[in-house]
Scaffold this motif. Structure first.
Motif, PDB file in Angstrom:
ATOM      1  N   VAL A  47      38.250  28.970  35.246  1.00  0.00           N
ATOM      2  CA  VAL A  47      39.253  30.031  35.246  1.00  0.00           C
ATOM      3  C   VAL A  47      40.340  29.651  34.250  1.00  0.00           C
ATOM      4  CG1 VAL A  47      40.883  31.349  36.636  1.00  0.00           C
ATOM      5  CG2 VAL A  47      38.771  30.458  37.678  1.00  0.00           C
ATOM      6  N   PRO A  48      40.472  30.404  33.178  1.00  0.00           N
ATOM      7  CA  PRO A  48      41.536  30.099  32.204  1.00  0.00           C
ATOM      8  C   PRO A  48      42.905  30.126  32.873  1.00  0.00           C
ATOM      9  CG  PRO A  48      39.989  31.709  31.319  1.00  0.00           C
ATOM     10  CD  PRO A  48      39.650  31.552  32.766  1.00  0.00           C
TER      11      PRO A  48
ATOM     12  N   MET B 156      48.559  35.132  35.356  1.00  0.00           N
ATOM     13  CA  MET B 156      48.647  36.593  35.422  1.00  0.00           C
ATOM     14  C   MET B 156      48.511  37.085  36.855  1.00  0.00           C
ATOM     15  SD  MET B 156      46.148  39.366  33.555  1.00  0.00           S
ATOM     16  CE  MET B 156      44.712  38.637  34.350  1.00  0.00           C
ATOM     17  N   LEU B 157      47.540  36.529  37.592  1.00  0.00           N
ATOM     18  CA  LEU B 157      47.323  36.954  38.967  1.00  0.00           C
ATOM     19  C   LEU B 157      48.522  36.637  39.858  1.00  0.00           C
ATOM     20  CD1 LEU B 157      43.579  35.932  39.494  1.00  0.00           C
ATOM     21  CD2 LEU B 157      44.487  38.255  39.284  1.00  0.00           C
TER      22      LEU B 157
ATOM     23  N   ALA C 169      45.259  40.926  44.248  1.00  0.00           N
ATOM     24  CA  ALA C 169      44.765  41.101  42.886  1.00  0.00           C
ATOM     25  C   ALA C 169      43.556  40.213  42.646  1.00  0.00           C
ATOM     26  CB  ALA C 169      45.860  40.792  41.870  1.00  0.00           C
ATOM     27  N   LEU C 170      42.624  40.718  41.807  1.00  0.00           N
ATOM     28  CA  LEU C 170      41.422  39.983  41.426  1.00  0.00           C
ATOM     29  C   LEU C 170      41.248  40.089  39.920  1.00  0.00           C
ATOM     30  CD1 LEU C 170      38.874  41.423  44.063  1.00  0.00           C
ATOM     31  CD2 LEU C 170      40.203  39.306  44.269  1.00  0.00           C
ATOM     32  N   TYR C 171      40.619  39.041  39.370  1.00  0.00           N
ATOM     33  CA  TYR C 171      40.167  39.129  37.990  1.00  0.00           C
ATOM     34  C   TYR C 171      38.649  39.112  38.033  1.00  0.00           C
ATOM     35  CZ  TYR C 171      39.697  38.490  32.974  1.00  0.00           C
ATOM     36  OH  TYR C 171      39.375  38.666  31.657  1.00  0.00           O
TER      37      TYR C 171
ATOM     38  N   ALA D 166      41.160  35.069  42.418  1.00  0.00           N
ATOM     39  CA  ALA D 166      41.969  35.930  43.286  1.00  0.00           C
ATOM     40  C   ALA D 166      43.333  35.289  43.460  1.00  0.00           C
ATOM     41  CB  ALA D 166      41.290  36.130  44.636  1.00  0.00           C
ATOM     42  N   ASN D 167      44.390  36.099  43.542  1.00  0.00           N
ATOM     43  CA  ASN D 167      45.699  35.508  43.762  1.00  0.00           C
ATOM     44  C   ASN D 167      45.892  35.184  45.240  1.00  0.00           C
ATOM     45  OD1 ASN D 167      46.192  37.982  44.942  1.00  0.00           O
ATOM     46  ND2 ASN D 167      47.972  38.489  43.692  1.00  0.00           N
ATOM     47  N   ARG D 168      46.974  34.500  45.551  1.00  0.00           N
ATOM     48  CA  ARG D 168      47.171  34.032  46.924  1.00  0.00           C
ATOM     49  C   ARG D 168      47.480  35.183  47.886  1.00  0.00           C
ATOM     50  NH1 ARG D 168      52.887  33.232  47.381  1.00  0.00           N
ATOM     51  NH2 ARG D 168      53.923  33.398  45.342  1.00  0.00           N
ATOM     52  N   HIS D 169      47.866  36.359  47.346  1.00  0.00           N
ATOM     53  CA  HIS D 169      48.124  37.503  48.221  1.00  0.00           C
ATOM     54  C   HIS D 169      46.844  38.266  48.580  1.00  0.00           C
ATOM     55  CE1 HIS D 169      52.329  36.901  47.272  1.00  0.00           C
ATOM     56  NE2 HIS D 169      52.096  37.080  45.974  1.00  0.00           N
TER      57      HIS D 169
END
Length: 593
Positions: free
Chosen positions: A89-90, A96-97, A104-106, A125-128
């Protein structure tokens, strides 16, 4: 005493039981839909195809197996979890997430052998992040999107994401009704969703609307549906707030801002200005809440507004704000006007119909003074029964004639002028009186019918007037009945207690053609025979054809054969329900002595 039955626990309990049954069936249907949606998602993941193609494959499997579609869907097992490989994961993706304050997901695309995007891999995935079904960030990363959230297929979001990735155009869905499916259970939610292509992947975010947002959204929808607007005027700062519906209601552009309170009279229809002035005085001087209705001049015409206003007072009781709730009731007022006009027209039509009915009855009483009883003529006893239609619009033009003519024969005729009401009665008068005059020529029945047809055609130029009739002469010297038929039901002959229709030449109805010839039929009678002449009111019934009605009359006549023509008619009307017939009923029972 109330005409409504009292409420009872039994009635409310029965309604509750039916409601519970309806809800149970609805929930079972929802479960079946969840099973199908999850099976499609599983099959699409296993076959690496798009959900639509997986749904077609599932349908084919059901057809080939002969099983119900839901049963086949239950057999689609969850694909085994593949060992999750370490994901690269860059750092910019992680940063950004974490900058997104919602789930949010990438995503990176998953393609089939032809290079089409069929799914997405959750790269990070972000922590939210938390799905509707409760899956968190640690459970999402490294999985395919359809496997982690099967509801993506049924909701159409997967197709939207593919479209965003391929076109590069971002989307924003507010108030999306999303239904997640997991382990054959449904998890409905209302989401705000965003998606945008970032580099070689897709950034998606979502947030479930909370109860307060749902209530606000619901209120906004209710305002649009009910055409409600809300406004507030601050009397100290001269600042005003309007909802979007208020701008539409008053035909005002958003850029112009809310209308100042003092400008309201400028858009009011002049006749309603006293109403508005009284309303404003009540709000500002008497400090009372008001409810009123007035009209304004809208750019699309006059609008009717129903307004509820209230003053907001400070601690000293001085108005500092005015709030109002307005509703556009133009459609209701138009509907009320249309109903009032329709009611007025219906009243006038009913009054005209009642007057026509009164005149028609008077004409019938004048033309046919004999409604029932026996007529004694040479060699015959004739029973008569005439029952006019009870409904105003069904009062018809049935008529009969039974009288001795100078040459010693007896004229027997029965007919029906087409139509109902005063028009039919007028035609009936023309046919009956015309035949009475023509009969004194002592011509044969076929000639009388031809002349009567000419009379009807040429006496009503430009108007098509028709009728039917059986016209005949009984000769007491040789006991014969020579008659002609102009489109009318054929008479019945009752002999030795058995009834049957008399075969005779059927002619065209009167008034249908300018020139018409009729044929004469001779029927030999003997003592004790009964001729039954009738109009179609006794045999026609709604939903039954004429032939079936005539057959019913023949069967009833077999049962009702009697030496007394009056008793025979009474029996026939009882068995056939003639007293309740929709149309006129006319019957002649002619007994040969």
């Amino acid at each position: 005493m109330s005409r409504f039955p009292p409420f009872s626990r039994y009635e409310s309990g029965a309604v509750s039981a039916r409601l519970r049954d309806l809800l149970v069936r609805l929930r079972l249907h929802m479960r079946d839909e969840a099973i199908l949606d999850e099976a499609v998602a599983r099959l699409a993941t296993e076959l690496n195809v798009r959900p639509g193609e997986a749904a077609e494959r599932l349908s084919r499997m059901a057809r080939h197996s002969g099983l119900d579609l839901v049963e086949v869907a239950k057999g689609i097992e969850r694909p085994p979890d593949e060992p999750r490989q370490p994901l690269h994961v860059p750092g910019w993706v992680t940063g950004m997430l974490e900058a997104v304050h919602a789930s949010a997901l990438y995503l990176t695309p998953v393609k089939d052998a032809t290079g089409r995007v069929v799914d997405f891999l959750i790269l990070a995935a972000n922590r939210h992040a938390r799905t509707v079904a409760g899956r968190t960030a640690s459970e999402l990363a490294g999985h395919r999107l359809l496997a982690a959230s099967p509801g993506m297929a049924g909701s159409g979001l997967l197709d939207d994401y593919i479209g965003v990735f391929e076109s590069g155009e971002p989307i924003h869905r507010e108030g999306l009704e999303f239904v997640e499916v997991l382990d054959y259970l449904v998890w409905p939610a209302t989401l705000n969703v965003r998606a945008a292509r970032v580099d070689e992947g897709l950034l998606v975010s979502w947030r479930a609307m909370d109860d307060e947002e749902l209530l606000v959204s619901g209120w906004q929808r209710a305002q649009r549906l009910a055409q409600l607007g809300w406004g507030e005027w601050n009397l100290a700062t001269q600042r005003a707030l309007w909802t979007p519906e208020m701008y539409e209601m008053f035909g005002r552009e958003r850029d112009a801002g809310p209308m100042p309170l003092e400008e309201l009279p400028a858009v009011v229809v002049p006749d309603d200005l006293p109403i508005v002035e009284d309303q404003i005085r009540s709000l500002l001087e008497h400090r009372e809440a008001v409810e009123t209705e007035f009209r304004i001049q809208h750019r699309y015409g006059v609008r009717h507004l129903c307004v509820f206003g209230e003053p907001i007072l400070d601690a000293d009781g001085v108005p500092v704000k005015v709030r109002c709730l307005a509703q556009d009731v133009t459609k209701n007022r138009r509907r009320e006007r249309a109903l009032a006009v329709a009611h007025e027209q219906a009243t006038r039509q009913r009054e005209r119909a009642e007057e026509e009915h009164r005149v028609t009855v008077q004409l019938q009483n004048t033309i046919l003074p004999i409604r029932r009883g026996l007529i004694h003529l040479p060699g015959l006893t004739v029973g008569v029964r005439y029952l006019p239609g009870e409904e105003l619009i069904r009062l018809g033009g049935d008529w009969f004639k039974a009288r001795l003519i100078p040459d010693g024969r007896v004229l027997l005729a029965i007919g029906d002028a087409m139509g109902h009401g005063l028009t039919a009665t007028g035609i009936m008068l023309q046919m009956r009186s015309g035949l009475a005059g023509l009969a004194y020529t002592q011509a044969s029945a076929d000639r009388l019918a031809t002349w009567l047809n000419d009379l009807i055609v040429h006496s009503n130029e430009g108007i098509t007037v028709t009728g039917t009739a059986v016209i005949g002469h009984f000769d007491p010297q040789d006991c014969t009945f020579r008659w002609t038929n102009a489109g009318h039901p054929a008479p019945l002959l009752i002999r030795d207690g058995r009834a049957e229709q008399i075969d005779g030449a059927q002619g065209m109805m009167l008034g249908a053609f300018d020139v018409t010839e009729y044929q004469l039929t001779t029927t030999r009678l003997r003592s004790g025979d009964v001729l039954l002449l009738y109009t179609d009111g006794i045999v026609e019934r709604r939903g039954r054809d004429l032939e079936a009605g005539v057959e019913a009359l023949v069967q009833a006549t077999d049962f009702c054969a009697d030496d007394d023509p009056e008793q025979m008619i009474n029996c026939l009307l009882t068995r056939l329900g003639g007293d309740a017939a929709e149309d006129d009923v006319c019957v002649l029972a002619v007994r040969v002595l």
